[in-house]
Design an enzyme around this catalytic site. Structure first.
Site, PDB file in Angstrom:
ATOM      1  N   GLY A 319       0.831  -1.206   0.000  1.00  0.00           N
ATOM      2  CA  GLY A 319       0.000   0.000   0.000  1.00  0.00           C
ATOM      3  C   GLY A 319       0.866   1.258   0.000  1.00  0.00           C
ATOM      4  O   GLY A 319       1.958   1.278  -0.576  1.00  0.00           O
ATOM      5  N   SER A 320       0.400   2.282   0.709  1.00  0.00           N
ATOM      6  CA  SER A 320       1.013   3.611   0.598  1.00  0.00           C
ATOM      7  C   SER A 320       2.455   3.710   1.067  1.00  0.00           C
ATOM      8  O   SER A 320       3.138   4.675   0.726  1.00  0.00           O
ATOM      9  CB  SER A 320       0.164   4.623   1.372  1.00  0.00           C
ATOM     10  OG  SER A 320      -1.143   4.617   0.848  1.00  0.00           O
ATOM     11  N   THR A 321       2.942   2.770   1.875  1.00  0.00           N
ATOM     12  CA  THR A 321       4.350   2.847   2.273  1.00  0.00           C
ATOM     13  C   THR A 321       5.244   2.780   1.038  1.00  0.00           C
ATOM     14  O   THR A 321       6.348   3.308   1.029  1.00  0.00           O
ATOM     15  CB  THR A 321       4.743   1.697   3.228  1.00  0.00           C
ATOM     16  OG1 THR A 321       4.403   0.449   2.617  1.00  0.00           O
ATOM     17  CG2 THR A 321       4.012   1.794   4.560  1.00  0.00           C
ATOM     18  N   LYS A 323       4.836   4.337  -1.654  1.00  0.00           N
ATOM     19  CA  LYS A 323       4.938   5.652  -2.300  1.00  0.00           C
ATOM     20  C   LYS A 323       6.295   6.296  -2.028  1.00  0.00           C
ATOM     21  O   LYS A 323       6.746   7.143  -2.797  1.00  0.00           O
ATOM     22  CB  LYS A 323       3.803   6.556  -1.815  1.00  0.00           C
ATOM     23  CG  LYS A 323       2.435   6.101  -2.327  1.00  0.00           C
ATOM     24  CD  LYS A 323       1.299   6.844  -1.647  1.00  0.00           C
ATOM     25  CE  LYS A 323      -0.049   6.340  -2.163  1.00  0.00           C
ATOM     26  NZ  LYS A 323      -1.180   6.809  -1.362  1.00  0.00           N
TER      27      LYS A 323
END
Ligand SMILES: [Zn+2]
Length: 667
Positions: A319-321, A323
């Site tokens: 997920g967003s980690t 990014k």
């Protein structure tokens, strides 16, 4: 007449053939006994005439980085019987009586079932083990009885002084001291040593023969291991894991702490754990009952799952980690900069497909790159990946080590599942940019992100740093290893600024420890299930501290938290617990700003007004105020759920301890 003659001829041929076959078979049988089985018969004769007691090697000690004992070998006693000697008597009857008397005496001292002991010592073998791990007191009692045919040998048993502590790193051993999982398995050839033997020639009754040869082959003890694990930090991690587990009712919570400059694993833990002293016993009574109901094959599966270290062996959707990596790649390629401007309209169209920002109900609008990472705004990362381009983006996946194993010295390391480079297409690239549609192992992610705290150099993670002999001499030391330079120091420095801003002003505020420069990123990803996504999530936080000179990198993953699912509300507060204690332990001095000073002096923050707000905005505001929340009525909240907050407790303007919890009411 001729038919009869022919018939006789045929009979004659048949008899001749049969005779030949029998001769051949006989020759084979004689050959078999002489050549093949002779060894076995010879061995049986020798066994009857020799006392051969194995002398186990002492398995090496496992130490933490500061010399604290994590696994030791304790000396115990094992009780052996020579059935032939035990029952030696003139009559069958008397033999049986001898066996029964001995069984009764042993059973009483050893607190065993008499029938069971009788069965063991009645076996038709020269030497059998009756019991192991017998303490000195009981062994002495048996010795005093002077039982004929019973011998006592010193034995070693693996012992983990801290029970379940560090179980998923250490692993465990089998009853005969072989590595069964974890470091015990990976380093078995160094730890196990070489067993010795004690051989004496004896007569039929087991008494030493006057002319007999006695040989004592001393066991060679195993080497000791020194780990990179710091027992103190591991302790902080396990405490935090238990707290997060209790607060989130997750299926599992896991955490790795790494030194970003060396790749050294400082701590690594998973809930639920198990006690390596009894590696086949589940940690709970329900688990034990369930295990009992399984077939042998299923039991093996159950144990393997219990011993498995998901931080090294299993993949999850980051997920967003993820990014952080996309941002670093774009900075390195020069297609963006810290003050680059973006506008979020709530979604972005890629190859005709509309990909939404998580806050599409209230788009982020104008923002610079640093703010975009803090906002975790999906469309921005899609644009960054598009600017980098398909091929280069995949090249960086390889540079960051996601196409390979990290090479950590731990058994069973898994591979990442990346999108197929040939068929991913523009949508595949876009979803990858914000950490969806890929799966990495936790050890891969923390190793990759750690490069950003190490001037762009990717390290090979390690758990064991030295082999020592029993006198403490270093036999071998394993050097730290730079795998490659992934991004420049400039990019790494810029990423440090961004990560710090995320914790100071963005969605990572719940990981903030007052007085310290902490950087990081939250992530919340629905779990993939049957080609789609389920409501269950992996909620995580990856961070580093202190950002001006990172000493630790940390990744915490909450597997399927119930109720509130966001990484900022589940994993980040857990990371804060670990950082608070670890930074102090590492003797890193805090320096407080004015606001922090005030907050510390009062110990309280003012509760913001979030009533009549969409839930997602309320979550954001409370997070930035370092407050946690619960939702009432409780129950599962889907990630894209966005009900209106109808009331809150405590009320706006009231004082609440930092890290305290606000209850949000929904209809
Ligand atoms: Zn957005």
């Amino acid at each position: 007449m001729s038919p009869t003659t022919n018939k006789n001829k045929r009979r004659l041929v048949l008899v001749f053939v049969l005779t030949c076959l029998m001769c051949t078979a006989l020759a084979f049988r004689v050959g078999w006994i002489q050549v093949v089985a002779s060894e076995r018969y010879a061995k049986m004769a020798v066994e009857q005439q020799t006392r051969d007691v194995p002398i186990p090697a002492k398995r090496g000690i496992i130490y933490d980085t500061n010399g604290k004992e994590l696994a030791i070998s304790a000396v115990t006693n094992s009780i052996w019987a020579r059935p032939g000697v035990v029952k030696s008597a003139a009559t069958e009857e008397k033999s049986q009586e001898n066996l029964e008397k001995t069984a009764s005496a042993l059973a009483e001292i050893l607190e065993m079932d008499q029938e069971q002991v009788l069965k063991i010592i009645s076996q038709n073998r020269s030497l059998v083990k009756v019991a192991k791990y017998v303490d000195k007191e009981k062994a002495d009692q048996i010795r005093q009885k002077g039982l004929k045919g019973i011998e006592i040998a010193e034995d070693v048993k693996r012992y983990y002084p801290m029970g379940p502590f560090l179980a998923h790193v250490l692993g465990s051993t089998t009853d005969d001291n072989r590595g069964l999982a974890g470091i015990e398995m990976r380093y078995d050839k160094y730890l196990s040593g070489i067993p010795g033997r004690w051989i004496k020639n004896t007569d039929r009754d087991g008494d030493s023969l006057s002319y007999g040869v006695e040989k004592y082959f001393q066991a060679e003890n195993g080497l000791n291991l020194v780990l990179t694990i710091d027992e103190v930090i591991q302790h902080y991690v396990e405490k935090a894991l238990d707290t997060v587990q209790a607060n989130t009712s997750a299926d599992r919570v896991m955490c790795i702490v790494m030194d970003p400059k060396t790749g050294d694993i400082l701590a690594m833990g998973v809930t639920p754990d198990y006690d390596p002293n009894n590696p086949r016993v589940p940690p709970t009574e329900e688990g034990a009952a369930y295990l009992d109901s399984l077939t042998d094959e299923k039991k093996l599966e159950y144990w393997n799952a219990m011993w498995r270290n998901p931080l090294v062996s299993d993949t999850y959707e980051p997920g967003s980690t993820f990014k952080l990596l996309t941002t670093a790649i774009a900075l390195e390629e020069g297609v963006t900069s810290l003050d680059d401007r973006f506008v979020c309209t709530g979604s972005i169209v890629v190859a005709g497909q509309k990909l939404r920002c998580w806050r599409s109900y209230n788009p982020h609008g104008a923002q610079n790159l640093v703010q975009a990472v803090g906002n975790s705004c999906n469309p921005v990362f899609v644009q960054l990946a598009q600017r980098v381009g398909y091929e280069k983006y995949f090249d960086y996946m390889e540079l960051f080590g996601l196409r390979d194993k990290t090479g950590i010295d731990y058994p069973g390391e898994g591979y990442a599942i990346l999108q197929d480079e040939a068929s991913a297409g523009p949508v595949g690239l876009a979803t990858m940019s914000y950490g969806q549609g890929i799966a990495v192992t936790p050890i891969q992610l923390i190793t990759a992100v750690s490069a950003l705290g190490n001037e762009g150099k990717l390290m090979q993670p390690r758990i064991v740093k030295e082999l020592r002999d029993s006198d403490g001499n270093v036999i071998q030391s394993f050097k730290t290893k730079v795998v490659r330079q992934v991004v420049s120091k400039k990019t790494a420095d810029e990423m440090s600024l961004i990560m710090e801003a995320v914790v100071d002003e963005g969605g990572g505020a719940t990981a903030k420890v007052p007085g310290y420069r902490i950087g990081g990123k939250t992530g919340t990803a629905n779990k993939a299930k049957g080609g789609g996504y389920s409501e269950e999530t992996f909620s995580s936080f990856i961070g580093m501290a202190p950002m001006d000179d990172p000493r630790i990198a940390i990744l915490m993953i909450v597997d399927n938290p119930k109720g509130v699912k966001f990484g900022s509300q589940t994993a980040a507060p857990g990371v804060r617990l670990v950082l608070e204690e670890t930074l102090r332990y590492l003797n890193i001095q805090p320096s407080y700003n004015e606001e922090e000073k005030q907050a510390i002096e009062s110990g309280y923050v003012t509760v913001p007004d979030v009533t009549n707000m969409p839930y997602r905005d309320a979550m954001d505001i409370l997070g930035k105020a370092s407050l946690l929340y619960t939702v009432s009525p409780a129950g599962d909240i889907a990630l894209d759920d966005n009900f209106n907050v109808v009331d809150q407790y405590p009320k706006p303007g009231e004082k609440l301890q930092k890290g305290g919890t606000v209850c949000l009411y929904r209809n």
